[in-house]
Design a protein around this motif. Structure first.
Motif, PDB file in Angstrom:
ATOM      1  N   THR A  81       9.365  -3.310  -4.661  1.00 50.25           N
ATOM      2  CA  THR A  81       8.504  -3.081  -5.822  1.00 50.25           C
ATOM      3  C   THR A  81       9.058  -3.856  -7.011  1.00 50.25           C
ATOM      4  OG1 THR A  81       7.909  -0.872  -5.054  1.00 50.25           O
ATOM      5  CG2 THR A  81       7.582  -1.342  -7.402  1.00 50.25           C
ATOM      6  N   PRO A 104       3.562  -2.347  -6.368  1.00 46.05           N
ATOM      7  CA  PRO A 104       4.036  -2.728  -5.035  1.00 46.05           C
ATOM      8  C   PRO A 104       2.882  -3.224  -4.168  1.00 46.05           C
ATOM      9  CG  PRO A 104       3.772  -0.366  -5.132  1.00 46.05           C
ATOM     10  CD  PRO A 104       3.459  -0.882  -6.514  1.00 46.05           C
ATOM     11  N   GLU A 124      -1.532 -10.607   1.260  1.00 50.52           N
ATOM     12  CA  GLU A 124      -2.241  -9.462   1.850  1.00 50.52           C
ATOM     13  C   GLU A 124      -3.591  -9.867   2.445  1.00 50.52           C
ATOM     14  OE1 GLU A 124      -1.186  -5.455  -0.391  1.00 50.52           O
ATOM     15  OE2 GLU A 124      -1.597  -7.037  -1.835  1.00 50.52           O
ATOM     16  N   ARG A 166       5.263  -4.247   2.465  1.00 51.51           N
ATOM     17  CA  ARG A 166       6.172  -3.557   1.549  1.00 51.51           C
ATOM     18  C   ARG A 166       7.586  -3.504   2.099  1.00 51.51           C
ATOM     19  NH1 ARG A 166       2.591   0.505   0.491  1.00 51.51           N
ATOM     20  NH2 ARG A 166       3.723   1.987   1.805  1.00 51.51           N
ATOM     21  N   SER A 167       7.725  -3.549   3.430  1.00 55.99           N
ATOM     22  CA  SER A 167       9.072  -3.555   4.008  1.00 55.99           C
ATOM     23  C   SER A 167       9.777  -4.875   3.757  1.00 55.99           C
ATOM     24  CB  SER A 167       8.989  -3.278   5.518  1.00 55.99           C
ATOM     25  OG  SER A 167       8.451  -4.383   6.217  1.00 55.99           O
ATOM     26  N   GLY A 169       0.298  -3.025  -1.164  1.00 57.96           N
ATOM     27  CA  GLY A 169      -0.361  -1.869  -0.569  1.00 57.96           C
ATOM     28  C   GLY A 169      -0.081  -1.713   0.904  1.00 57.96           C
ATOM     29  N   ASP A 170       0.125  -2.814   1.598  1.00 56.80           N
ATOM     30  CA  ASP A 170       0.366  -2.772   3.033  1.00 56.80           C
ATOM     31  C   ASP A 170       1.806  -2.367   3.322  1.00 56.80           C
ATOM     32  OD1 ASP A 170       1.403  -4.468   5.569  1.00 56.80           O
ATOM     33  OD2 ASP A 170      -0.709  -3.941   5.867  1.00 56.80           O
ATOM     34  N   ARG A 171       1.979  -1.361   4.200  1.00 51.12           N
ATOM     35  CA  ARG A 171       3.326  -0.834   4.468  1.00 51.12           C
ATOM     36  C   ARG A 171       4.231  -1.891   5.091  1.00 51.12           C
ATOM     37  NH1 ARG A 171       3.561   4.645   7.788  1.00 51.12           N
ATOM     38  NH2 ARG A 171       2.465   5.274   5.883  1.00 51.12           N
ATOM     39  N   GLY A 172       3.690  -2.679   6.005  1.00 49.91           N
ATOM     40  CA  GLY A 172       4.502  -3.705   6.639  1.00 49.91           C
ATOM     41  C   GLY A 172       4.976  -4.753   5.642  1.00 49.91           C
TER      42      GLY A 172
END
Length: 409
Positions: free
Chosen positions: A140, A128, A266, A135-136, A130-133
């Motif tokens: 994955t 997935p 990223e 990832r939203s 690494g950055d949470r934003g």
């Protein structure tokens, strides 16, 4: 010393024998002008007709996806499962009456297919973001099987043959910016231990087999280009040293043009980051191109940061590159290449309005340029007003997923 216009107007003969009429090329941009079935539209042909009349020697299209079930954006053009070259002919003929060469950029998004298009995209490995934003926005991915990898390689070949049969004169394989080819190259996203990963040699196998398959489909006289990251600018990722080894092997594999870029979603170096000294010299990846020149005699194209005729001429005089890539400046001024070739002292500019808010400016620039391309495609002039700001505010820059959907959808 030669004048800038003389250097920019000089033809370039590629390895395969094809000749580019001058040293200016439109780099790939995300047009988002496919129809709901991801086919080319009349608006897309009109956009390229305008650019063809603008004077650039080569126009490289925005990414055409090789698999219609794997899209990076909702209105991507994609080559259907049962391809029909006639669907691409009006677009391919948009340069008729000019000397411009039209090439198609072929791509597969891999894990960079957003959730609203793909609940579970595919990639070399199930890694997935690494950055949470981010990832939203992106789910994955699922790791590809060996048979699926072979099938995607076949899709690149089929897509290349389709667009060449339609009348396009060359193809570019997108191996940068974190898309599937780039994912195979990076040890961060390719954690396989089979024949497609585990060390640098096996990580580059996918790209080299795509090149071989495309060459087998289009023949020896059609130019094949590759867009490659100088690095992905992430710790433990695809390094400059490894990239230069890939450059050397691509030359041995028989490609005709290498476009240098860098970064991923990223770490978006392709959006204009770089050392101050490099930016002052106008070209973001010129230092890397000079190193690439030492390991290959393939024609090199650098995109990003060029603003003045003298800066472009200096880069050509240095011998580090052969082709000047221009992207967003050709949205602002589609006639810019002809003006440069005519000797006008003009500056290339992106033209996107600024709000002074970093996230807002980043999203606004994407949206503004997309809007302007759509205006040109509809036969309208570029609109330099700030009306796009209102749309951005409605999207809500504090909500990355909603903003991404509004801006890219």
């Amino acid at each position: 010393m030669s004048e800038p216009k003389e250097l920019l107007a000089e033809p370039l003969k590629l390895r395969c024998g094809a000749i580019l009429p001058n040293r200016l090329a439109k780099a790939a941009l995300s047009e988002q002008l496919g129809d709901r079935r991801n086919r080319p539209t009349a608006e897309l042909a009109e956009l390229y007709r305008t650019w063809s009349r603008g004077g650039a020697g080569t126009l490289i299209t925005g990414n055409v996806m090789v698999d219609p079930t794997a899209l990076g954006e909702p209105r991507n053009v994609a080559v259907p499962r049962e391809p029909d070259a006639t669907e691409f002919k009006p677009w391919a003929r948009s340069g008729d009456g000019t000397e411009t060469r039209l090439w198609v950029q072929l791509n597969h998004p891999g894990r960079q297919s957003p959730r609203f298009l793909s609940r579970q995209p595919v990639a070399p490995s199930a890694v997935p973001f690494g950055d949470r934003g981010i990832r939203s926005v992106f789910a994955t991915p699922r790791a590809l099987t060996g048979d699926e990898i072979e099938a995607i390689i076949d899709r690149f070949g089929v897509a290349a043959r389709t667009v060449v049969d339609a009348g396009f004169t060359g193809v570019q394989i997108h191996g940068a910016h974190g898309y599937l080819v780039s994912q195979f190259l990076s040890p961060l996203t390719n954690q396989r231990t089979d024949g497609w990963g585990g060390d640098a040699l096996r990580r580059r196998r996918f790209l080299l087999e795509v090149v071989a398959r495309v060459r087998g489909e289009v023949g020896d006289s059609v130019p094949i280009a590759v867009k490659l990251n100088s690095a992905d600018f992430q710790r433990g990722g695809f390094s400059e040293e490894e990239s230069l080894e890939v450059v050397r092997e691509l030359g041995e594999a028989g490609i005709d043009l290498l476009e240098v870029s860098g970064g991923t979603y990223e770490k978006a170096a392709m959006m204009g980051s770089g050392k101050a000294s490099t930016v002052r010299r106008e070209a973001y990846f010129l230092d890397y191109a000079a190193k690439a020149r030492q390991v290959t005699d393939v024609a090199l194209m650098v995109t990003g940061g060029f603003t003045s005729p003298e800066g472009m001429a200096d880069a050509l005089r240095s011998g580090a590159l052969d082709v000047i890539g221009l992207g967003r400046p050709l949205i602002v001024d589609p006639a810019l290449p002809g003006r440069l070739l005519g000797g006008e002292d003009v500056r290339a500019e992106r033209g996107a309005p600024k709000t002074g808010i970093r996230l807002a400016d980043s999203l606004l620039e994407i949206q503004w340029h997309t809007q302007q391309m759509h205006r040109v495609a509809a036969g309208k002039p570029v609109d330099r007003r700030l009306g796009a700001v209102r749309t951005l505010v409605r999207a809500g820059v504090a909500d990355p997923l909603n903003a991404f959907r509004r801006v890219r959808g």
